[in-house]
Design a protein around this motif. Structure first.
Motif, PDB file in Angstrom:
ATOM      1  N   THR A  38       0.902  -1.176   0.000  1.00  0.00           N
ATOM      2  CA  THR A  38       0.000   0.000   0.000  1.00  0.00           C
ATOM      3  C   THR A  38       0.894   1.166   0.000  1.00  0.00           C
ATOM      4  O   THR A  38       1.394   1.594   0.922  1.00  0.00           O
ATOM      5  CB  THR A  38      -0.715  -0.001   1.278  1.00  0.00           C
ATOM      6  N   ALA A  39       1.005   1.341  -0.888  1.00  0.00           N
ATOM      7  CA  ALA A  39       1.832   2.542  -1.070  1.00  0.00           C
ATOM      8  C   ALA A  39       0.972   3.780  -1.195  1.00  0.00           C
ATOM      9  O   ALA A  39      -0.187   3.747  -1.448  1.00  0.00           O
ATOM     10  CB  ALA A  39       2.629   2.397  -2.330  1.00  0.00           C
ATOM     11  N   TRP A  59       8.735   4.661 -11.140  1.00  0.00           N
ATOM     12  CA  TRP A  59       9.969   4.127 -11.729  1.00  0.00           C
ATOM     13  C   TRP A  59      10.980   3.898 -10.615  1.00  0.00           C
ATOM     14  O   TRP A  59      11.221   4.783  -9.784  1.00  0.00           O
ATOM     15  CB  TRP A  59      10.558   5.121 -12.735  1.00  0.00           C
ATOM     16  N   ARG A  60      11.554   2.688 -10.609  1.00  0.00           N
ATOM     17  CA  ARG A  60      12.676   2.363  -9.718  1.00  0.00           C
ATOM     18  C   ARG A  60      13.661   1.527 -10.519  1.00  0.00           C
ATOM     19  O   ARG A  60      13.272   0.587 -11.217  1.00  0.00           O
ATOM     20  CB  ARG A  60      12.217   1.571  -8.494  1.00  0.00           C
ATOM     21  N   SER A  61      14.930   1.868 -10.405  1.00  0.00           N
ATOM     22  CA  SER A  61      15.985   1.140 -11.128  1.00  0.00           C
ATOM     23  C   SER A  61      15.643   1.007 -12.606  1.00  0.00           C
ATOM     24  O   SER A  61      15.836  -0.043 -13.223  1.00  0.00           O
ATOM     25  CB  SER A  61      16.213  -0.243 -10.498  1.00  0.00           C
ATOM     26  N   ASN A  62      15.101   2.083 -13.162  1.00  0.00           N
ATOM     27  CA  ASN A  62      14.754   2.163 -14.586  1.00  0.00           C
ATOM     28  C   ASN A  62      13.729   1.106 -15.000  1.00  0.00           C
ATOM     29  O   ASN A  62      13.680   0.700 -16.159  1.00  0.00           O
ATOM     30  CB  ASN A  62      16.007   2.054 -15.462  1.00  0.00           C
ATOM     31  N   PRO A 122       6.914  -1.629  -5.022  1.00  0.00           N
ATOM     32  CA  PRO A 122       7.574  -2.757  -5.671  1.00  0.00           C
ATOM     33  C   PRO A 122       8.947  -2.368  -6.198  1.00  0.00           C
ATOM     34  O   PRO A 122       9.282  -1.185  -6.292  1.00  0.00           O
ATOM     35  CB  PRO A 122       6.626  -3.075  -6.827  1.00  0.00           C
ATOM     36  N   GLY A 123       9.742  -3.359  -6.556  1.00  0.00           N
ATOM     37  CA  GLY A 123      11.033  -3.100  -7.169  1.00  0.00           C
ATOM     38  C   GLY A 123      12.114  -2.824  -6.140  1.00  0.00           C
ATOM     39  O   GLY A 123      11.951  -3.015  -4.939  1.00  0.00           O
ATOM     40  N   SER A 124      13.226  -2.353  -6.642  1.00  0.00           N
ATOM     41  CA  SER A 124      14.376  -2.057  -5.790  1.00  0.00           C
ATOM     42  C   SER A 124      15.012  -0.754  -6.240  1.00  0.00           C
ATOM     43  O   SER A 124      14.801  -0.291  -7.364  1.00  0.00           O
ATOM     44  CB  SER A 124      15.402  -3.197  -5.857  1.00  0.00           C
ATOM     45  N   GLY A 125      15.807  -0.167  -5.360  1.00  0.00           N
ATOM     46  CA  GLY A 125      16.457   1.093  -5.680  1.00  0.00           C
ATOM     47  C   GLY A 125      15.583   2.276  -5.303  1.00  0.00           C
ATOM     48  O   GLY A 125      14.425   2.136  -4.905  1.00  0.00           O
ATOM     49  N   THR A 174       2.204  -4.102 -10.565  1.00  0.00           N
ATOM     50  CA  THR A 174       2.707  -5.026 -11.575  1.00  0.00           C
ATOM     51  C   THR A 174       3.745  -4.316 -12.434  1.00  0.00           C
ATOM     52  O   THR A 174       3.663  -3.104 -12.660  1.00  0.00           O
ATOM     53  CB  THR A 174       1.575  -5.553 -12.486  1.00  0.00           C
ATOM     54  N   GLU A 175       4.709  -5.058 -12.915  1.00  0.00           N
ATOM     55  CA  GLU A 175       5.744  -4.468 -13.770  1.00  0.00           C
ATOM     56  C   GLU A 175       5.241  -4.365 -15.197  1.00  0.00           C
ATOM     57  O   GLU A 175       4.547  -5.252 -15.699  1.00  0.00           O
ATOM     58  CB  GLU A 175       7.028  -5.298 -13.726  1.00  0.00           C
TER      59      GLU A 175
END
Length: 642
Positions: free
Chosen positions: A9-10, A412-415, A625-628, A439-440
């Motif tokens: 939950t962002a 966007w995270r880590s492009n 979600p994601g990283s960076g 979802t990506e």
């Protein structure tokens, strides 16, 4: 399905920037079709057939679909995750396989099966997806999804009828089942017909059902002898017609189809083809196509659906896959174009869809296919992009979407780009408690520029065109994207990207950090804002004929000091989104990998900044979600306020 699986939950982040049988005839007369087709009752939010097309809520309903055959027997979280991805890709129909004799509560109404189907239908319709349910399966195949419980994809009690050897160690339903076993007939064996009645009558009022698929790829034991072949194909037609009538009696509200590969594959002659697909209880024609389509038998049925059967009926590529797409995805893209543009197809359902990919390090949920599945081809995101693009294109042809309005959030995270959807209530408020999972998304290599993403923005103008912009390595690009009549984004209807925009055209100094644009709810003004070098700047642009009059833009105002914002660190992303009611906007930003947001009420159609709420936050990066670090964000609506 003609293949067997080997064991193998962002916070919202938002500031500113850029059944009577018909007689067979040799040449059928073209006659107007019943409207809607006799045998199906038209209910709000239910799909029906009219004039050889699918309709939903009074509009044509050409669409994109997929097969997730063992979806019912995944865990609840896996089901939601799969449906989130499909909703984001514009998929409107999912085909699943129903039977699981390891979950049978009793012979007639297996409570475990009904419970699983109830959950999937409820979750699907929340995402505006409808489910086609294959009521049985020709092949003696394991339930190999997470909740298999040791069962087979077999109606409870039907195991003794799987005696016909396929030649690779697998078995299919035999002729006894087609002749009499499917109905039980007092033999003490089998309960398929009872199961079909129990399930279809149970869900006759559920809008999450697209159609009932009588039986996946059941055919007779062809080739034993000419007389035997003719006898069993006749019995096969009788089976499908009997079950279509039975299902329509149990559920007059939903569509019914056969589940066969093609009439040629089933060994039917022209008279039998007419008996089958001119039956008023069978609503549309299906074919299953693989490898080097269109195969002649399936291609012929597509032609018959549009030109030969009387009345004409919709046609669905109910299963589709090209093995060679692993190395040449253009084969799939070209196939979709040919089927939708040239052959009058109403839906294409890709085979073997799952969203946790063993081939790229994910767990195997038991929904893919080791040859045809997008995961196994390492092309899941390309397939998602293709579905989303066609969903938009078909929406335009349908004359507008029936989707309710939803907020689409992108970060966007880590492009890498991630999105999720948030339902919008009738009063314009955002239903955060019903937000979908992230979802990506596929980002084509054609994204302009080079280097990491610095800023990303989407804004819809009153003209109902959309501007998408991106900054990379202190260089900006933008393009115009059409919105379809119902508000869906038509990614294929976009202009090319603009020439590079240099950062020297903007006020301030330092690298580009963030941007956001929004239009006042009265439609008079666009506000743009940017951050660079730790300072904020903004300007207004008057609207002319529903689009920005850039030549009349105000001078940039600023700088806005970073100290006016809560938190610490540099600004990473910002956005604003105006509620569909026009009553307020939500403003949000990220700095130091923490998120903050507030609401600003509107006064006379413009933001009343003096009455803004206090900032809420911080929201932790771990909720995304994601990283960076967060690089950029943008929000837009899909669909128009009603």
């Amino acid at each position: 399905m003609r293949r067997f699986r080997s064991t193998m939950t962002a916070v919202a982040v938002v500031l500113v920037g850029g059944c009577s049988e018909r007689a067979a005839v040799t040449t059928p007369e073209v006659v107007p079709e019943e409207s809607p087709r006799r045998g199906t009752v038209v209910q709000p939010n239910f799909v029906y057939v009219q004039n050889a097309d699918f309709y939903l809520n009074g509009k044509p309903f050409k669409h994109v679909g997929v097969n997730a055959p063992q979806l019912l027997y995944q865990t609840n979280d896996q089901i939601r995750y799969t449906l989130d991805h499909l909703e984001g890709a514009g998929v409107r129909q999912v085909r699943v396989f129903l039977p699981n004799d390891g979950m049978a509560g009793n012979n007639f109404n297996p409570s475990g099966i009904v419970g699983r189907l109830q959950f999937v239908l409820d979750e699907a319709i929340r995402r505006d997806i409808r489910i086609t349910v294959a009521l049985t399966h020709n092949y003696f195949q394991d339930v190999w999804a997470s909740l298999g419980n040791g069962g087979k994809l077999v109606a409870y009690g039907d195991r003794p009828f799987y005696t016909r050897a396929l030649g690779n160690g697998a078995f299919m339903l035999d002729d006894r089942w087609i002749d009499w076993g499917y109905a039980g007939n007092g033999s003490g064996l089998g309960s398929y017909k009872d199961l079909a009645w129990a399930v279809t009558s149970r869900f006759k009022s559920h809008p999450g059902v697209f159609a009932w698929d009588i039986a996946n790829e059941v055919n007779g034991n062809l080739g034993v002898s000419a007389s035997h072949s003719a006898w069993i194909t006749g019995r096969l037609v009788a089976f499908y017609r009997d079950m279509a009538a039975t299902i329509k009696a149990a559920d007059p509200n939903h569509l019914v189809t056969t589940g066969i590969i093609s009439t040629g594959w089933a060994g039917l002659n022209d008279t039998q083809r007419r008996q089958l697909y001119e039956d008023p209880n069978i609503d549309y024609i299906v074919v299953h196509e693989y490898n080097n389509p269109p195969n002649s038998a399936e291609k012929d049925d597509i032609w018959r659906a549009n030109n030969w059967f009387n009345p004409r009926k919709p046609v669905v590529i109910e299963e589709f896959g090209i093995e060679a797409a692993r190395t040449d995805f253009s084969l799939v893209a070209n196939y979709y174009s040919d089927m939708y543009n040239n052959r009058g197809v109403d839906a294409i359902l890709q085979w073997g869809v799952q969203f946790s990919c063993p081939a790229i390090g994910g767990a195997d949920w038991g929904s893919g296919d080791h040859v045809f599945g997008p995961c196994e081809q390492n092309r899941l995101l390309q397939y998602k992009d293709l579905w989303a693009r066609w969903a938009g294109a078909l929406d335009r042809r349908n004359g507008g979407s029936d989707f309710p309005v939803k907020l689409v959030q992108a970060i966007w995270r880590s492009n890498r780009k991630y999105t999720r959807r948030v339902p919008v209530a009738s009063d314009g408020t955002l239903q955060w408690g019903s937000a979908r999972g992230w979802t990506e998304e596929w980002v084509p290599n054609g994204l302009p520029g080079s280097g990491s993403i610095q800023a990303y923005d989407i804004v819809t103008w009153p003209s109902r065109r959309m501007m998408e912009s991106v900054w990379r390595t202190d260089t900006g690009y933008w393009r115009i994207i059409n919105r379809n009549p119902g508000g869906e984004v038509d990614w294929w209807g976009s202009s090319g990207w603009s020439a590079p925009v240099g950062i020297g055209t903007l006020p301030g100094s330092g690298s580009y950090q963030a941007q956001s644009d929004f239009v006042y709810p009265n439609g008079s003004t666009l506000m743009q804002a940017i951050w660079r070098g730790g300072q904020g700047w903004y300007r207004t642009v008057p609207m002319l004929n529903g689009e920005p009059n850039w030549g009349a833009a105000s001078a940039w105002s600023g700088p806005v000091a970073l100290s006016t914002l809560p938190g610490s660190g540099t600004v990473q992303a910002q956005d604003e989104i105006v509620y569909t009611s026009g009553s307020a906007l939500m403003q949000s930003f990220w700095r130091g990998d923490q998120g903050w947001h507030r609401t600003v009420p509107m006064l006379n159609g413009a933001p009343n900044w003096n009455a803004a709420s206090v900032w809420s936050g911080p929201v932790a990066l771990s909720t995304l979600p994601g990283s960076g670090s967060v690089q950029a964000q943008a929000n837009h609506y899909t669909g128009w306020p009603r």
